[in-house]
Design a protein around this motif. Structure first.
Motif, PDB file in Angstrom:
ATOM      1  N   ASP A   1       3.257  27.650  -3.148  1.00 21.40           N
ATOM      2  CA  ASP A   1       3.502  26.687  -3.547  1.00 21.40           C
ATOM      3  C   ASP A   1       2.421  24.937  -3.326  1.00 21.40           C
ATOM      4  O   ASP A   1       2.115  24.581  -3.585  1.00 21.40           O
ATOM      5  N   ARG A   2       1.422  26.246  -2.236  1.00 18.20           N
ATOM      6  CA  ARG A   2       0.320  25.011  -1.444  1.00 18.20           C
ATOM      7  C   ARG A   2       1.053  24.481  -0.690  1.00 18.20           C
ATOM      8  O   ARG A   2       0.035  23.046  -0.337  1.00 18.20           O
ATOM      9  N   PHE A   3       1.908  24.295  -0.308  1.00 20.06           N
ATOM     10  CA  PHE A   3       2.353  22.853   0.334  1.00 20.06           C
ATOM     11  C   PHE A   3       2.373  23.897   1.925  1.00 20.06           C
ATOM     12  O   PHE A   3       2.306  25.145   2.122  1.00 20.06           O
ATOM     13  N   VAL A   4       1.936  22.704   2.765  1.00 20.62           N
ATOM     14  CA  VAL A   4       1.718  22.784   4.248  1.00 20.62           C
ATOM     15  C   VAL A   4       2.972  22.523   4.927  1.00 20.62           C
ATOM     16  O   VAL A   4       2.756  21.899   5.616  1.00 20.62           O
ATOM     17  N   PRO A   5       3.634  24.126   5.844  1.00 20.85           N
ATOM     18  CA  PRO A   5       4.774  24.141   6.188  1.00 20.85           C
ATOM     19  C   PRO A   5       4.179  23.267   7.625  1.00 20.85           C
ATOM     20  O   PRO A   5       3.461  23.511   8.506  1.00 20.85           O
ATOM     21  N   ARG A   6       5.042  22.690   8.427  1.00 23.86           N
ATOM     22  CA  ARG A   6       5.288  22.402   9.401  1.00 23.86           C
ATOM     23  C   ARG A   6       5.590  23.535  10.372  1.00 23.86           C
ATOM     24  O   ARG A   6       6.772  24.540  10.298  1.00 23.86           O
ATOM     25  N   PRO A   7       5.570  23.700  11.810  1.00 29.59           N
ATOM     26  CA  PRO A   7       5.668  24.614  12.349  1.00 29.59           C
ATOM     27  C   PRO A   7       6.773  24.951  12.908  1.00 29.59           C
ATOM     28  O   PRO A   7       7.962  23.646  13.189  1.00 29.59           O
ATOM     29  N   LEU A   8       8.029  26.000  12.826  1.00 30.22           N
ATOM     30  CA  LEU A   8       9.044  26.058  13.296  1.00 30.22           C
ATOM     31  C   LEU A   8       9.443  25.433  14.627  1.00 30.22           C
ATOM     32  O   LEU A   8      10.267  24.467  14.850  1.00 30.22           O
ATOM     33  N   PRO A   9       8.461  25.641  15.900  1.00 34.35           N
ATOM     34  CA  PRO A   9       9.520  24.306  16.596  1.00 34.35           C
ATOM     35  C   PRO A   9       8.887  22.491  16.505  1.00 34.35           C
ATOM     36  O   PRO A   9       9.849  21.979  17.143  1.00 34.35           O
ATOM     37  N   TYR A  10       8.883  22.221  15.484  1.00 31.47           N
ATOM     38  CA  TYR A  10       8.492  20.845  14.709  1.00 31.47           C
ATOM     39  C   TYR A  10      10.577  20.989  14.119  1.00 31.47           C
ATOM     40  O   TYR A  10      11.164  20.161  14.713  1.00 31.47           O
ATOM     41  N   PHE A  11      10.638  21.875  13.558  1.00 29.70           N
ATOM     42  CA  PHE A  11      12.240  21.552  13.243  1.00 29.70           C
ATOM     43  C   PHE A  11      13.387  21.719  13.858  1.00 29.70           C
ATOM     44  O   PHE A  11      13.791  21.220  14.171  1.00 29.70           O
ATOM     45  N   GLN A  12      13.193  22.957  15.157  1.00 29.42           N
ATOM     46  CA  GLN A  12      13.930  22.628  15.856  1.00 29.42           C
ATOM     47  C   GLN A  12      13.799  21.921  17.080  1.00 29.42           C
ATOM     48  O   GLN A  12      15.068  21.540  17.241  1.00 29.42           O
ATOM     49  N   ARG A  13      13.294  21.089  17.300  1.00 22.87           N
ATOM     50  CA  ARG A  13      13.014  19.645  17.943  1.00 22.87           C
ATOM     51  C   ARG A  13      13.420  18.605  17.201  1.00 22.87           C
ATOM     52  O   ARG A  13      14.468  18.011  17.939  1.00 22.87           O
ATOM     53  N   MET A  14      13.731  18.610  15.768  1.00 23.61           N
ATOM     54  CA  MET A  14      13.891  17.698  15.230  1.00 23.61           C
ATOM     55  C   MET A  14      15.236  17.576  15.209  1.00 23.61           C
ATOM     56  O   MET A  14      16.488  16.818  15.482  1.00 23.61           O
ATOM     57  N   TRP A  15      15.938  19.398  14.748  1.00 25.18           N
ATOM     58  CA  TRP A  15      17.574  19.845  14.858  1.00 25.18           C
ATOM     59  C   TRP A  15      17.913  18.933  15.995  1.00 25.18           C
ATOM     60  O   TRP A  15      19.321  18.633  16.071  1.00 25.18           O
ATOM     61  N   THR A  16      17.840  19.424  16.845  1.00 26.70           N
ATOM     62  CA  THR A  16      18.084  18.801  18.493  1.00 26.70           C
ATOM     63  C   THR A  16      18.296  17.692  18.230  1.00 26.70           C
ATOM     64  O   THR A  16      19.425  17.423  19.242  1.00 26.70           O
ATOM     65  N   ALA A  17      17.168  17.060  18.470  1.00 28.70           N
ATOM     66  CA  ALA A  17      17.239  15.812  18.617  1.00 28.70           C
ATOM     67  C   ALA A  17      18.288  14.607  17.868  1.00 28.70           C
ATOM     68  O   ALA A  17      18.741  13.776  18.368  1.00 28.70           O
ATOM     69  N   LEU A  18      18.612  14.724  16.709  1.00 31.41           N
ATOM     70  CA  LEU A  18      18.764  14.658  15.670  1.00 31.41           C
ATOM     71  C   LEU A  18      20.385  14.664  15.878  1.00 31.41           C
ATOM     72  O   LEU A  18      20.976  13.652  15.771  1.00 31.41           O
ATOM     73  N   ARG A  19      20.659  15.633  16.131  1.00 34.18           N
ATOM     74  CA  ARG A  19      21.708  15.773  16.166  1.00 34.18           C
ATOM     75  C   ARG A  19      22.538  15.633  17.427  1.00 34.18           C
ATOM     76  O   ARG A  19      23.498  16.068  17.732  1.00 34.18           O
ATOM     77  N   ALA A  20      21.571  16.165  18.313  1.00 29.16           N
ATOM     78  CA  ALA A  20      22.262  15.415  19.710  1.00 29.16           C
ATOM     79  C   ALA A  20      22.786  13.713  19.321  1.00 29.16           C
ATOM     80  O   ALA A  20      23.989  12.761  20.442  1.00 29.16           O
ATOM     81  N   GLU A  21      21.806  13.155  19.213  1.00 24.69           N
ATOM     82  CA  GLU A  21      22.089  11.427  19.284  1.00 24.69           C
ATOM     83  C   GLU A  21      23.950  11.355  18.244  1.00 24.69           C
ATOM     84  O   GLU A  21      24.357  10.606  18.210  1.00 24.69           O
ATOM     85  N   ASP A  22      23.714  12.553  16.708  1.00 27.55           N
ATOM     86  CA  ASP A  22      24.728  12.152  16.162  1.00 27.55           C
ATOM     87  C   ASP A  22      24.896  13.321  15.013  1.00 27.55           C
ATOM     88  O   ASP A  22      23.882  14.004  14.876  1.00 27.55           O
ATOM     89  N   MET A  26      22.452  15.689  10.676  1.00 32.03           N
ATOM     90  CA  MET A  26      21.372  16.419   9.575  1.00 32.03           C
ATOM     91  C   MET A  26      22.264  17.836   9.823  1.00 32.03           C
ATOM     92  O   MET A  26      22.926  18.629  10.842  1.00 32.03           O
ATOM     93  N   ARG A  27      21.536  18.058   8.490  1.00 28.71           N
ATOM     94  CA  ARG A  27      21.838  18.946   7.655  1.00 28.71           C
ATOM     95  C   ARG A  27      21.491  20.022   7.398  1.00 28.71           C
ATOM     96  O   ARG A  27      20.967  20.334   6.895  1.00 28.71           O
ATOM     97  N   LEU A  28      21.777  21.512   7.509  1.00 28.10           N
ATOM     98  CA  LEU A  28      20.929  22.879   6.905  1.00 28.10           C
ATOM     99  C   LEU A  28      22.098  23.382   5.922  1.00 28.10           C
ATOM    100  O   LEU A  28      22.927  24.187   6.118  1.00 28.10           O
ATOM    101  N   TYR A  29      21.444  23.780   4.152  1.00 31.93           N
ATOM    102  CA  TYR A  29      22.260  24.362   3.986  1.00 31.93           C
ATOM    103  C   TYR A  29      20.792  25.414   3.371  1.00 31.93           C
ATOM    104  O   TYR A  29      19.939  25.282   2.865  1.00 31.93           O
ATOM    105  N   LEU A  30      21.644  26.107   2.738  1.00 32.24           N
ATOM    106  CA  LEU A  30      21.343  27.416   2.629  1.00 32.24           C
ATOM    107  C   LEU A  30      21.599  27.715   1.179  1.00 32.24           C
ATOM    108  O   LEU A  30      22.746  28.266   1.054  1.00 32.24           O
TER     109      LEU A  30
END
Length: 141
Positions: A1-22, A26-30
């Protein structure tokens, strides 16, 4: 759909940092259909404000509308968690038929929400010298 995704490490860092805080920040839905993951999305919660942060879907089986299922589940969870705002984030600034983001706008409008313009992002420089150097670098790119 012509979206430019961020690389997987970006989301891994985001997940770790935000969930460490609380752990609930952050929640993941599939969205699954016939054993296949068709869509995924992340939801962020800060107080009574919930954001649909990132989402993506495959081009396969769009007729089962996996994104709609994800949004409905996320909205229900946000409501159940006491959210006052469910924020779908950005929309296109035009309604031109040739805009590749028009489908995304239609999807978001279809949820019954309203467009709200915020002030935008603000920088708060912790180190003024480094901030000035970064501004200079970015202006020359």
């Amino acid at each position: 759909d012509r979206f430019v995704p961020r690389p997987l490490p970006y989301f891994q860092r985001m997940w770790t940092a935000l969930r460490a805080e609380d752990a609930g920040r952050m929640r993941l839905y599939l969205a699954h259909h016939d054993g296949e993951v068709l869509a995924a999305a992340t939801m962020l919660t800060v107080g009574e404000h919930v954001w649909y942060s990132y989402g993506a879907s495959t081009g396969r089986r769009r007729e089962v509308q996996p994104n709609n299922a994800l949004q409905w589940r996320m909205m229900c969870d946000a409501h159940e968690g006491g959210a006052a705002v469910y924020d779908l984030r950005g929309i296109t600034d035009t309604l031109e038929d040739d805009n590749h983001l028009l489908g995304l706008l239609r999807f978001k409008v279809g949820t019954g929400g309203e467009a709200v313009e915020y002030l935008g992002e603000w920088d708060y420089p912790l180190n003024r010298l480094l901030h000035k150097a970064l501004d200079l670098y970015l202006s020359r790119r």
